[in-house]
Write a protein that holds these residues in place. Structure first.
Motif, PDB file in Angstrom:
ATOM      1  N   GLN A 152       0.808  -1.220   0.000  1.00 27.78           N
ATOM      2  CA  GLN A 152       0.000   0.000   0.000  1.00 27.78           C
ATOM      3  C   GLN A 152       0.843   1.273   0.000  1.00 27.78           C
ATOM      4  OE1 GLN A 152      -3.461   0.745  -0.307  1.00 27.78           O
ATOM      5  NE2 GLN A 152      -3.139  -1.235  -1.276  1.00 27.78           N
ATOM      6  N   LEU A 153       2.105   1.179   0.415  1.00 28.80           N
ATOM      7  CA  LEU A 153       2.993   2.346   0.374  1.00 28.80           C
ATOM      8  C   LEU A 153       3.894   2.324  -0.854  1.00 28.80           C
ATOM      9  CD1 LEU A 153       3.866   2.631   4.172  1.00 28.80           C
ATOM     10  CD2 LEU A 153       2.209   3.985   2.853  1.00 28.80           C
ATOM     11  N   ASP A 154       3.515   1.541  -1.837  1.00 29.56           N
ATOM     12  CA  ASP A 154       4.250   1.460  -3.105  1.00 29.56           C
ATOM     13  C   ASP A 154       3.337   1.974  -4.215  1.00 29.56           C
ATOM     14  OD1 ASP A 154       5.563   0.779  -5.483  1.00 29.56           O
ATOM     15  OD2 ASP A 154       6.373  -1.063  -4.633  1.00 29.56           O
ATOM     16  N   TYR A 155       3.700   3.101  -4.781  1.00 27.07           N
ATOM     17  CA  TYR A 155       2.902   3.744  -5.823  1.00 27.07           C
ATOM     18  C   TYR A 155       2.653   2.837  -7.022  1.00 27.07           C
ATOM     19  CZ  TYR A 155       1.522   7.274  -9.264  1.00 27.07           C
ATOM     20  OH  TYR A 155       0.855   7.988 -10.219  1.00 27.07           O
ATOM     21  N   ARG A 156       3.510   1.861  -7.223  1.00 31.24           N
ATOM     22  CA  ARG A 156       3.371   0.951  -8.366  1.00 31.24           C
ATOM     23  C   ARG A 156       2.311  -0.130  -8.123  1.00 31.24           C
ATOM     24  NH1 ARG A 156       9.608  -0.480  -8.135  1.00 31.24           N
ATOM     25  NH2 ARG A 156       8.807  -0.809  -6.035  1.00 31.24           N
ATOM     26  N   HIS A 157       1.855  -0.281  -6.886  1.00 27.82           N
ATOM     27  CA  HIS A 157       0.877  -1.330  -6.554  1.00 27.82           C
ATOM     28  C   HIS A 157      -0.481  -0.998  -7.165  1.00 27.82           C
ATOM     29  CE1 HIS A 157      -0.912  -4.580  -4.263  1.00 27.82           C
ATOM     30  NE2 HIS A 157      -1.877  -3.748  -3.918  1.00 27.82           N
ATOM     31  N   MET A 158      -1.023  -1.955  -7.879  1.00 30.08           N
ATOM     32  CA  MET A 158      -2.309  -1.759  -8.544  1.00 30.08           C
ATOM     33  C   MET A 158      -3.331  -2.748  -8.010  1.00 30.08           C
ATOM     34  SD  MET A 158      -1.640   0.700 -10.581  1.00 30.08           S
ATOM     35  CE  MET A 158      -2.815   0.785 -11.904  1.00 30.08           C
ATOM     36  N   PRO A 159      -4.587  -2.433  -7.953  1.00 28.09           N
ATOM     37  CA  PRO A 159      -5.208  -1.342  -8.687  1.00 28.09           C
ATOM     38  C   PRO A 159      -5.151   0.004  -7.969  1.00 28.09           C
ATOM     39  CG  PRO A 159      -6.910  -2.628  -7.627  1.00 28.09           C
ATOM     40  CD  PRO A 159      -5.592  -3.318  -7.334  1.00 28.09           C
ATOM     41  N   CYS A 160      -4.819   0.030  -6.674  1.00 24.91           N
ATOM     42  CA  CYS A 160      -4.731   1.310  -5.985  1.00 24.91           C
ATOM     43  C   CYS A 160      -3.826   1.164  -4.765  1.00 24.91           C
ATOM     44  CB  CYS A 160      -6.111   1.826  -5.577  1.00 24.91           C
ATOM     45  SG  CYS A 160      -7.045   0.692  -4.542  1.00 24.91           S
ATOM     46  N   ASN A 161      -3.429   2.307  -4.206  1.00 22.56           N
ATOM     47  CA  ASN A 161      -2.516   2.298  -3.068  1.00 22.56           C
ATOM     48  C   ASN A 161      -2.651   3.610  -2.308  1.00 22.56           C
ATOM     49  OD1 ASN A 161      -0.335   4.245  -4.145  1.00 22.56           O
ATOM     50  ND2 ASN A 161      -0.630   2.779  -5.818  1.00 22.56           N
ATOM     51  N   PHE A 162      -2.067   3.643  -1.118  1.00 25.09           N
ATOM     52  CA  PHE A 162      -2.136   4.844  -0.285  1.00 25.09           C
ATOM     53  C   PHE A 162      -1.363   6.026  -0.875  1.00 25.09           C
ATOM     54  CE2 PHE A 162      -2.612   1.938   3.634  1.00 25.09           C
ATOM     55  CZ  PHE A 162      -3.995   2.039   3.615  1.00 25.09           C
ATOM     56  N   VAL A 163      -0.278   5.772  -1.580  1.00 28.09           N
ATOM     57  CA  VAL A 163       0.578   6.847  -2.075  1.00 28.09           C
ATOM     58  C   VAL A 163      -0.153   7.701  -3.103  1.00 28.09           C
ATOM     59  CG1 VAL A 163       2.770   7.400  -3.223  1.00 28.09           C
ATOM     60  CG2 VAL A 163       2.656   5.508  -1.577  1.00 28.09           C
ATOM     61  N   GLU A 164      -0.912   7.075  -3.985  1.00 25.04           N
ATOM     62  CA  GLU A 164      -1.562   7.853  -5.038  1.00 25.04           C
ATOM     63  C   GLU A 164      -2.642   8.790  -4.517  1.00 25.04           C
ATOM     64  OE1 GLU A 164      -3.171   5.167  -7.939  1.00 25.04           O
ATOM     65  OE2 GLU A 164      -4.300   4.054  -6.444  1.00 25.04           O
ATOM     66  N   ILE A 165      -3.198   8.502  -3.343  1.00 27.60           N
ATOM     67  CA  ILE A 165      -4.218   9.414  -2.810  1.00 27.60           C
ATOM     68  C   ILE A 165      -3.659  10.381  -1.757  1.00 27.60           C
ATOM     69  CG2 ILE A 165      -6.154   7.920  -3.393  1.00 27.60           C
ATOM     70  CD1 ILE A 165      -6.286   7.114  -0.418  1.00 27.60           C
ATOM     71  N   MET A 166      -2.364  10.285  -1.466  1.00 31.00           N
ATOM     72  CA  MET A 166      -1.757  11.209  -0.486  1.00 31.00           C
ATOM     73  C   MET A 166      -2.061  12.677  -0.772  1.00 31.00           C
ATOM     74  SD  MET A 166       2.041  10.122   0.586  1.00 31.00           S
ATOM     75  CE  MET A 166       2.307   8.811   1.722  1.00 31.00           C
ATOM     76  N   PRO A 167      -1.921  13.137  -2.015  1.00 33.24           N
ATOM     77  CA  PRO A 167      -2.178  14.565  -2.279  1.00 33.24           C
ATOM     78  C   PRO A 167      -3.614  14.990  -1.978  1.00 33.24           C
ATOM     79  CG  PRO A 167      -1.021  13.554  -4.118  1.00 33.24           C
ATOM     80  CD  PRO A 167      -1.448  12.443  -3.200  1.00 33.24           C
ATOM     81  N   ARG A 168      -4.532  14.025  -1.891  1.00 34.95           N
ATOM     82  CA  ARG A 168      -5.941  14.357  -1.692  1.00 34.95           C
ATOM     83  C   ARG A 168      -6.399  14.189  -0.240  1.00 34.95           C
ATOM     84  NH1 ARG A 168      -9.422  11.042  -5.317  1.00 34.95           N
ATOM     85  NH2 ARG A 168     -10.963  12.443  -4.460  1.00 34.95           N
ATOM     86  N   LEU A 169      -5.512  13.772   0.658  1.00 32.23           N
ATOM     87  CA  LEU A 169      -5.933  13.515   2.039  1.00 32.23           C
ATOM     88  C   LEU A 169      -6.483  14.751   2.738  1.00 32.23           C
ATOM     89  CD1 LEU A 169      -3.165  11.054   3.276  1.00 32.23           C
ATOM     90  CD2 LEU A 169      -5.503  10.524   2.541  1.00 32.23           C
ATOM     91  N   GLU A 170      -6.022  15.917   2.339  1.00 33.91           N
ATOM     92  CA  GLU A 170      -6.500  17.131   2.983  1.00 33.91           C
ATOM     93  C   GLU A 170      -7.203  18.082   2.005  1.00 33.91           C
ATOM     94  OE1 GLU A 170      -4.425  18.056   6.932  1.00 33.91           O
ATOM     95  OE2 GLU A 170      -2.930  18.428   5.368  1.00 33.91           O
ATOM     96  N   GLU A 171      -7.789  17.512   0.961  1.00 29.50           N
ATOM     97  CA  GLU A 171      -8.449  18.350  -0.041  1.00 29.50           C
ATOM     98  C   GLU A 171      -9.615  19.130   0.545  1.00 29.50           C
ATOM     99  OE1 GLU A 171      -9.568  15.668  -3.145  1.00 29.50           O
ATOM    100  OE2 GLU A 171     -11.083  14.662  -1.925  1.00 29.50           O
ATOM    101  N   HIS A 172     -10.193  18.648   1.627  1.00 29.94           N
ATOM    102  CA  HIS A 172     -11.314  19.353   2.255  1.00 29.94           C
ATOM    103  C   HIS A 172     -10.886  20.705   2.846  1.00 29.94           C
ATOM    104  CE1 HIS A 172      -9.282  17.261   5.521  1.00 29.94           C
ATOM    105  NE2 HIS A 172      -9.859  18.079   6.360  1.00 29.94           N
ATOM    106  N   LYS A 173      -9.584  20.919   3.010  1.00 31.41           N
ATOM    107  CA  LYS A 173      -9.088  22.166   3.585  1.00 31.41           C
ATOM    108  C   LYS A 173      -8.823  23.238   2.533  1.00 31.41           C
ATOM    109  CE  LYS A 173      -7.061  20.070   7.660  1.00 31.41           C
ATOM    110  NZ  LYS A 173      -5.818  19.877   8.428  1.00 31.41           N
TER     111      LYS A 173
END
Length: 176
Positions: A152-173
């Motif tokens: 989950q901490l490897d951006y290459r892991h598919m179909p999804c992983n924690f790294v790819e959504i990191m930039p969106r974790l605080e989008e509500h702010k």
């Protein structure tokens, strides 16, 4: 098929123990070794006593540090009176990652059978930082890393992983 580039993340390791020292922190050593061998950066490492306020203070401090993306703690996830790491994590979480606990239990059942019910491993997010609480044994740290977090901490892991959504974790702010 598209191949993705590896993206290293900055991971802090927190050992929760009344007895461990830097010289005999085997579980912290396991996590530090595995995450650096995977290509990630060990951003910080510390040991705190089994004290709910001390644990949550350290978690909040690291969550507020822009140089830390992930915190993995080890120790204090059991059922005894001194085991308060899960409560400290939950004091800090803005969102809990419920399936992390479930998946860790499934992995543990395959290794230690019904004794897996004694672990309260958990995961969550606070201030855009992922946080995971693993049991204090080196074996449990290996299982948590090798079977779940390494993927989950490897951006290459598919179909999804924690790294790819990191930039969106605080989008509500963000301002609308």
């Amino acid at each position: 098929m598209t191949t993705r580039e590896f993206i290293p993340v900055r991971i802090a390791v927190l050992t929760v123990s009344d007895t461990r020292t830097p010289e005999d922190d085997r579980s912290g050593d396991v996590l530090a070794k595995r995450l650096t061998e995977a290509g990630h950066h060990l951003a910080a490492r510390d040991i705190v006593k089994d004290n709910r306020a001390a644990i949550s203070d350290k978690l909040r401090s690291w969550a507020g540090d822009p140089e830390i993306d992930v915190v993995i703690s080890t120790g204090g996830t059991g059922l005894t009176g001194r085991d308060v790491t899960v409560e400290a994590h939950r004091d800090v979480y803005e969102k809990e990652i419920d399936a992390f606990s479930t998946l860790f239990t499934q992995v543990s059942i395959g290794k230690i059978g019904t004794s897996a019910v004694q672990s309260r491993a958990c995961g969550g997010v606070a201030q855009g930082t992922y946080m995971f609480a693993l049991p204090g044994s080196p074996g449990a740290c290996k299982d948590g890393w090798d079977e779940i977090l390494a993927h989950q901490l490897d951006y290459r892991h598919m179909p999804c992983n924690f790294v790819e959504i990191m930039p969106r974790l605080e989008e509500h702010k963000r301002r609308k």
